[in-house]
Motif scaffolding. Structure first.
Motif, PDB file in Angstrom:
ATOM      1  N   HIS A  17       0.874  -1.177   0.000  1.00  0.00           N
ATOM      2  CA  HIS A  17       0.000   0.000   0.000  1.00  0.00           C
ATOM      3  C   HIS A  17       0.910   1.226   0.000  1.00  0.00           C
ATOM      4  N   LEU A  18       0.587   2.199  -0.829  1.00  0.00           N
ATOM      5  CA  LEU A  18       1.471   3.357  -0.982  1.00  0.00           C
ATOM      6  C   LEU A  18       0.650   4.604  -1.269  1.00  0.00           C
ATOM      7  N   TRP A 227      -1.431  -3.132  -4.233  1.00  0.00           N
ATOM      8  CA  TRP A 227      -0.957  -4.197  -5.118  1.00  0.00           C
ATOM      9  C   TRP A 227      -1.114  -5.545  -4.421  1.00  0.00           C
ATOM     10  N   HIS A 228      -1.771  -6.481  -5.110  1.00  0.00           N
ATOM     11  CA  HIS A 228      -2.074  -7.787  -4.535  1.00  0.00           C
ATOM     12  C   HIS A 228      -1.142  -8.872  -5.059  1.00  0.00           C
ATOM     13  N   GLU A 234      -4.582  -1.603  -7.898  1.00  0.00           N
ATOM     14  CA  GLU A 234      -5.380  -0.401  -8.049  1.00  0.00           C
ATOM     15  C   GLU A 234      -4.426   0.792  -7.975  1.00  0.00           C
ATOM     16  N   LEU A 235      -4.536   1.672  -8.941  1.00  0.00           N
ATOM     17  CA  LEU A 235      -3.616   2.802  -9.042  1.00  0.00           C
ATOM     18  C   LEU A 235      -4.404   4.050  -9.384  1.00  0.00           C
ATOM     19  N   HIS A 251      -8.133   6.783 -12.412  1.00  0.00           N
ATOM     20  CA  HIS A 251      -8.072   5.556 -11.616  1.00  0.00           C
ATOM     21  C   HIS A 251      -7.949   4.372 -12.570  1.00  0.00           C
ATOM     22  N   LEU A 252      -6.964   3.516 -12.308  1.00  0.00           N
ATOM     23  CA  LEU A 252      -6.722   2.342 -13.139  1.00  0.00           C
ATOM     24  C   LEU A 252      -6.819   1.086 -12.298  1.00  0.00           C
ATOM     25  N   SER A 253      -7.523   0.107 -12.821  1.00  0.00           N
ATOM     26  CA  SER A 253      -7.579  -1.220 -12.231  1.00  0.00           C
ATOM     27  C   SER A 253      -6.830  -2.138 -13.187  1.00  0.00           C
ATOM     28  N   LEU A 254      -5.648  -2.614 -12.754  1.00  0.00           N
ATOM     29  CA  LEU A 254      -4.728  -3.269 -13.670  1.00  0.00           C
ATOM     30  C   LEU A 254      -4.427  -4.696 -13.257  1.00  0.00           C
ATOM     31  N   SER A 255      -4.094  -5.497 -14.235  1.00  0.00           N
ATOM     32  CA  SER A 255      -3.540  -6.822 -14.022  1.00  0.00           C
ATOM     33  C   SER A 255      -2.193  -6.868 -14.719  1.00  0.00           C
TER      34      SER A 255
END
Length: 265
Positions: A17-18, A227-228, A234-235, A251-255
Protein backbone atom coordinates in the motif's frame (compact mmCIF):
# COMPACT_ATOMS: atom_id res chain seq x y z
CA UNK A 1 7.87 12.40 -5.86
CA UNK A 2 8.60 14.46 -2.78
CA UNK A 3 6.73 12.48 -0.13
CA UNK A 4 6.02 8.75 -0.06
CA UNK A 5 4.53 6.58 2.68
CA UNK A 6 4.25 2.85 2.09
CA UNK A 7 3.35 -0.34 3.93
CA UNK A 8 5.30 -3.34 2.64
CA UNK A 9 3.96 -6.76 3.63
CA UNK A 10 5.47 -9.40 1.31
CA UNK A 11 3.46 -12.25 2.89
CA UNK A 12 0.09 -10.46 2.92
CA UNK A 13 -2.60 -10.74 0.25
CA UNK A 14 -1.92 -7.10 -0.60
CA UNK A 15 1.85 -6.83 -0.46
CA UNK A 16 2.04 -3.07 -0.96
CA UNK A 17 0.00 0.00 0.00
CA UNK A 18 1.47 3.36 -0.98
CA UNK A 19 0.52 7.05 -0.99
CA UNK A 20 2.69 9.78 -2.48
CA UNK A 21 2.76 13.48 -3.38
CA UNK A 22 4.64 15.02 -6.29
CA UNK A 23 5.76 18.63 -5.79
CA UNK A 24 6.94 20.58 -8.83
CA UNK A 25 6.79 23.89 -10.66
CA UNK A 26 3.39 24.28 -12.29
CA UNK A 27 5.07 25.61 -15.42
CA UNK A 28 6.91 22.33 -16.07
CA UNK A 29 4.91 20.32 -18.65
CA UNK A 30 3.92 16.78 -17.68
CA UNK A 31 1.60 14.03 -18.86
CA UNK A 32 -0.95 12.47 -16.49
CA UNK A 33 -1.03 8.87 -15.33
CA UNK A 34 -1.39 6.57 -18.31
CA UNK A 35 0.36 4.19 -20.70
CA UNK A 36 3.39 5.64 -22.44
CA UNK A 37 2.63 5.72 -26.19
CA UNK A 38 5.98 4.31 -27.31
CA UNK A 39 6.30 1.92 -24.32
CA UNK A 40 2.78 0.73 -23.43
CA UNK A 41 4.10 -1.71 -20.81
CA UNK A 42 4.91 1.33 -18.64
CA UNK A 43 2.05 3.10 -16.84
CA UNK A 44 2.78 6.33 -15.03
CA UNK A 45 2.95 10.09 -15.17
CA UNK A 46 5.63 11.62 -17.36
CA UNK A 47 7.88 14.65 -17.28
CA UNK A 48 7.60 16.14 -20.78
CA UNK A 49 10.80 18.16 -20.42
CA UNK A 50 13.32 15.38 -19.72
CA UNK A 51 11.14 12.39 -20.61
CA UNK A 52 11.37 10.53 -17.31
CA UNK A 53 8.90 9.95 -14.49
CA UNK A 54 8.45 10.34 -10.76
CA UNK A 55 6.39 7.15 -10.33
CA UNK A 56 5.43 4.34 -12.70
CA UNK A 57 4.61 0.63 -12.85
CA UNK A 58 5.49 -1.99 -15.46
CA UNK A 59 3.63 -4.95 -16.87
CA UNK A 60 6.35 -7.26 -15.54
CA UNK A 61 4.98 -6.51 -12.03
CA UNK A 62 7.47 -3.87 -10.92
CA UNK A 63 7.16 -0.28 -9.71
CA UNK A 64 9.68 2.52 -9.27
CA UNK A 65 9.58 5.98 -7.72
CA UNK A 66 12.17 8.70 -7.23
CA UNK A 67 12.50 11.70 -4.91
CA UNK A 68 15.06 14.49 -4.91
CA UNK A 69 17.45 14.95 -1.99
CA UNK A 70 17.29 18.46 -0.52
CA UNK A 71 20.67 18.99 1.13
CA UNK A 72 23.07 21.87 0.43
CA UNK A 73 26.03 19.57 1.17
CA UNK A 74 25.15 17.19 -1.66
CA UNK A 75 27.11 18.12 -4.76
CA UNK A 76 25.30 18.07 -8.10
CA UNK A 77 27.35 17.18 -11.18
CA UNK A 78 27.19 19.73 -14.01
CA UNK A 79 24.98 18.62 -16.88
CA UNK A 80 24.02 15.40 -15.11
CA UNK A 81 21.13 13.28 -16.45
CA UNK A 82 17.61 13.78 -15.16
CA UNK A 83 16.83 11.74 -12.07
CA UNK A 84 13.46 10.93 -13.63
CA UNK A 85 15.26 8.66 -16.11
CA UNK A 86 15.97 6.26 -13.25
CA UNK A 87 12.30 5.25 -13.08
CA UNK A 88 11.90 3.77 -16.60
CA UNK A 89 15.42 2.32 -16.44
CA UNK A 90 14.56 0.50 -13.20
CA UNK A 91 11.35 -0.80 -14.72
CA UNK A 92 12.85 -2.07 -17.96
CA UNK A 93 16.08 -3.68 -16.82
CA UNK A 94 16.18 -7.49 -17.03
CA UNK A 95 18.79 -7.62 -14.26
CA UNK A 96 17.49 -5.42 -11.48
CA UNK A 97 20.07 -6.58 -8.95
CA UNK A 98 22.96 -5.94 -11.33
CA UNK A 99 21.58 -2.56 -12.35
CA UNK A 100 21.11 -1.45 -8.74
CA UNK A 101 24.59 -2.63 -7.78
CA UNK A 102 26.09 -0.68 -10.68
CA UNK A 103 24.29 2.43 -9.44
CA UNK A 104 25.49 1.79 -5.90
CA UNK A 105 29.11 1.26 -6.93
CA UNK A 106 29.51 4.61 -8.71
CA UNK A 107 26.91 5.28 -11.40
CA UNK A 108 24.61 7.15 -8.99
CA UNK A 109 27.18 9.95 -8.74
CA UNK A 110 26.29 10.96 -12.29
CA UNK A 111 23.00 12.32 -10.89
CA UNK A 112 22.13 15.02 -8.41
CA UNK A 113 21.05 13.68 -5.01
CA UNK A 114 18.11 11.27 -5.10
CA UNK A 115 16.22 8.43 -3.46
CA UNK A 116 15.13 5.54 -5.64
CA UNK A 117 12.47 3.09 -4.48
CA UNK A 118 11.95 0.04 -6.68
CA UNK A 119 10.27 -3.27 -6.08
CA UNK A 120 8.27 -6.27 -7.21
CA UNK A 121 7.01 -9.49 -5.61
CA UNK A 122 10.58 -10.67 -5.04
CA UNK A 123 11.67 -7.69 -2.95
CA UNK A 124 11.80 -3.97 -2.32
CA UNK A 125 14.97 -1.85 -2.55
CA UNK A 126 15.92 1.69 -1.60
CA UNK A 127 18.97 3.49 -2.99
CA UNK A 128 20.05 6.80 -1.48
CA UNK A 129 22.52 9.04 -3.27
CA UNK A 130 23.41 11.76 -0.79
CA UNK A 131 26.36 13.82 0.41
CA UNK A 132 29.45 11.89 -0.63
CA UNK A 133 27.81 8.50 -0.16
CA UNK A 134 25.59 5.96 -1.89
CA UNK A 135 23.62 3.43 0.14
CA UNK A 136 21.61 0.51 -1.25
CA UNK A 137 19.37 -1.54 1.05
CA UNK A 138 16.86 -4.29 0.62
CA UNK A 139 13.94 -3.30 2.82
CA UNK A 140 12.30 -5.41 5.48
CA UNK A 141 8.56 -5.67 5.92
CA UNK A 142 6.84 -2.80 7.63
CA UNK A 143 5.77 0.80 7.43
CA UNK A 144 8.20 3.26 5.86
CA UNK A 145 8.38 6.85 4.66
CA UNK A 146 10.54 8.73 2.19
CA UNK A 147 10.86 12.41 1.46
CA UNK A 148 13.89 14.53 0.47
CA UNK A 149 16.30 12.95 2.95
CA UNK A 150 17.21 9.38 3.91
CA UNK A 151 14.60 6.68 4.34
CA UNK A 152 12.43 7.21 7.44
CA UNK A 153 14.09 10.53 8.35
CA UNK A 154 11.50 11.90 10.82
CA UNK A 155 10.59 15.17 9.15
CA UNK A 156 7.16 16.25 10.46
CA UNK A 157 5.44 15.76 7.09
CA UNK A 158 6.87 12.26 6.73
CA UNK A 159 5.92 11.21 10.25
CA UNK A 160 2.39 12.48 9.67
CA UNK A 161 2.01 10.78 6.28
CA UNK A 162 3.31 7.47 7.60
CA UNK A 163 0.96 7.55 10.58
CA UNK A 164 -1.94 8.53 8.33
CA UNK A 165 -1.32 5.48 6.18
CA UNK A 166 -1.04 3.20 9.21
CA UNK A 167 -4.28 4.52 10.69
CA UNK A 168 -6.15 4.16 7.40
CA UNK A 169 -5.16 0.50 7.08
CA UNK A 170 -6.01 -0.20 10.72
CA UNK A 171 -9.42 1.49 10.86
CA UNK A 172 -10.64 0.54 7.38
CA UNK A 173 -10.42 4.08 6.02
CA UNK A 174 -8.04 3.18 3.22
CA UNK A 175 -7.40 5.00 0.95
CA UNK A 176 -9.55 8.05 1.73
CA UNK A 177 -8.30 8.82 5.22
CA UNK A 178 -4.68 8.38 4.10
CA UNK A 179 -5.33 10.78 1.22
CA UNK A 180 -6.86 13.31 3.60
CA UNK A 181 -3.59 13.40 5.53
CA UNK A 182 -1.59 13.74 2.29
CA UNK A 183 -3.75 16.77 1.44
CA UNK A 184 -3.11 18.65 4.68
CA UNK A 185 -1.84 22.13 3.82
CA UNK A 186 -0.64 23.31 7.23
CA UNK A 187 1.15 21.92 10.27
CA UNK A 188 1.01 23.29 13.82
CA UNK A 189 4.66 22.79 14.75
CA UNK A 190 7.50 24.88 16.14
CA UNK A 191 10.18 26.10 13.78
CA UNK A 192 12.69 24.02 15.74
CA UNK A 193 11.00 20.88 14.41
CA UNK A 194 11.62 21.86 10.80
CA UNK A 195 14.57 20.42 8.89
CA UNK A 196 17.36 22.76 7.82
CA UNK A 197 17.96 22.00 4.14
CA UNK A 198 19.61 25.27 3.18
CA UNK A 199 16.56 26.98 1.68
CA UNK A 200 15.87 29.41 4.54
CA UNK A 201 13.20 29.40 7.25
CA UNK A 202 10.45 31.01 5.16
CA UNK A 203 10.68 28.34 2.47
CA UNK A 204 11.11 25.55 5.03
CA UNK A 205 7.77 26.61 6.51
CA UNK A 206 6.12 26.55 3.09
CA UNK A 207 7.52 23.09 2.34
CA UNK A 208 6.70 21.63 5.77
CA UNK A 209 3.14 20.28 5.21
CA UNK A 210 2.41 17.13 3.22
CA UNK A 211 0.57 19.19 0.59
CA UNK A 212 2.43 22.27 -0.70
CA UNK A 213 0.14 25.16 -1.54
CA UNK A 214 1.50 27.72 -3.98
CA UNK A 215 0.98 29.84 -7.06
CA UNK A 216 4.05 28.80 -9.05
CA UNK A 217 5.28 25.72 -7.15
CA UNK A 218 3.37 23.16 -5.14
CA UNK A 219 1.85 19.70 -4.98
CA UNK A 220 0.83 18.70 -8.49
CA UNK A 221 -0.28 15.10 -7.95
CA UNK A 222 -1.26 12.63 -5.27
CA UNK A 223 -0.89 8.93 -6.08
CA UNK A 224 -2.13 5.88 -4.25
CA UNK A 225 -1.42 2.22 -4.99
CA UNK A 226 -2.68 -1.11 -3.71
CA UNK A 227 -0.96 -4.20 -5.12
CA UNK A 228 -2.07 -7.79 -4.53
CA UNK A 229 -0.17 -11.06 -4.67
CA UNK A 230 -2.31 -12.27 -7.59
CA UNK A 231 -0.97 -9.44 -9.76
CA UNK A 232 -4.02 -7.19 -9.49
CA UNK A 233 -3.39 -3.58 -8.56
CA UNK A 234 -5.38 -0.40 -8.05
CA UNK A 235 -3.62 2.80 -9.04
CA UNK A 236 -4.98 6.33 -8.81
CA UNK A 237 -3.68 9.85 -9.44
CA UNK A 238 -5.30 13.15 -8.42
CA UNK A 239 -3.88 16.20 -10.17
CA UNK A 240 -3.71 19.81 -8.99
CA UNK A 241 -2.88 23.21 -10.41
CA UNK A 242 -1.86 26.46 -8.67
CA UNK A 243 -3.38 26.94 -5.23
CA UNK A 244 -4.67 23.35 -5.15
CA UNK A 245 -7.06 23.79 -8.07
CA UNK A 246 -8.53 20.45 -9.15
CA UNK A 247 -7.28 19.21 -12.53
CA UNK A 248 -8.90 15.79 -12.51
CA UNK A 249 -8.32 12.20 -11.43
CA UNK A 250 -7.38 8.96 -13.16
CA UNK A 251 -8.07 5.56 -11.62
CA UNK A 252 -6.72 2.34 -13.14
CA UNK A 253 -7.58 -1.22 -12.23
CA UNK A 254 -4.73 -3.27 -13.67
CA UNK A 255 -3.54 -6.82 -14.02
CA UNK A 256 0.12 -7.50 -14.72
CA UNK A 257 -1.14 -10.06 -17.23
CA UNK A 258 -3.72 -8.01 -19.13
CA UNK A 259 -3.49 -4.34 -18.07
CA UNK A 260 -7.30 -4.23 -17.74
CA UNK A 261 -8.17 -0.56 -17.27
CA UNK A 262 -11.03 1.44 -15.82
CA UNK A 263 -10.66 5.18 -16.32
CA UNK A 264 -12.44 7.76 -14.18
CA UNK A 265 -12.08 11.42 -15.19
Amino acid sequence: MCLIAFDYRPQASAWLHLVANRDESFARPSAPLGAWPEEPDIIGGRDLVAGGSWFAVHRRGRFAAVTNVRDPATESPPDGPSRGHLVPEALKTDDLSGWLNALASSEAYRYAGFNLLVGDHSGLWHLHRGRGAIQLNRLTAGLHGLSNARLDTPWPKLTLARQGLADSLLDGGWPQSALAVMHRQCLDIDDQALPDTGVGLTLERQLAPPFILGETYGTRATTWLEWHQNGHLELSERRFGPNASNLGETHLSLSTEHWDRTLQA
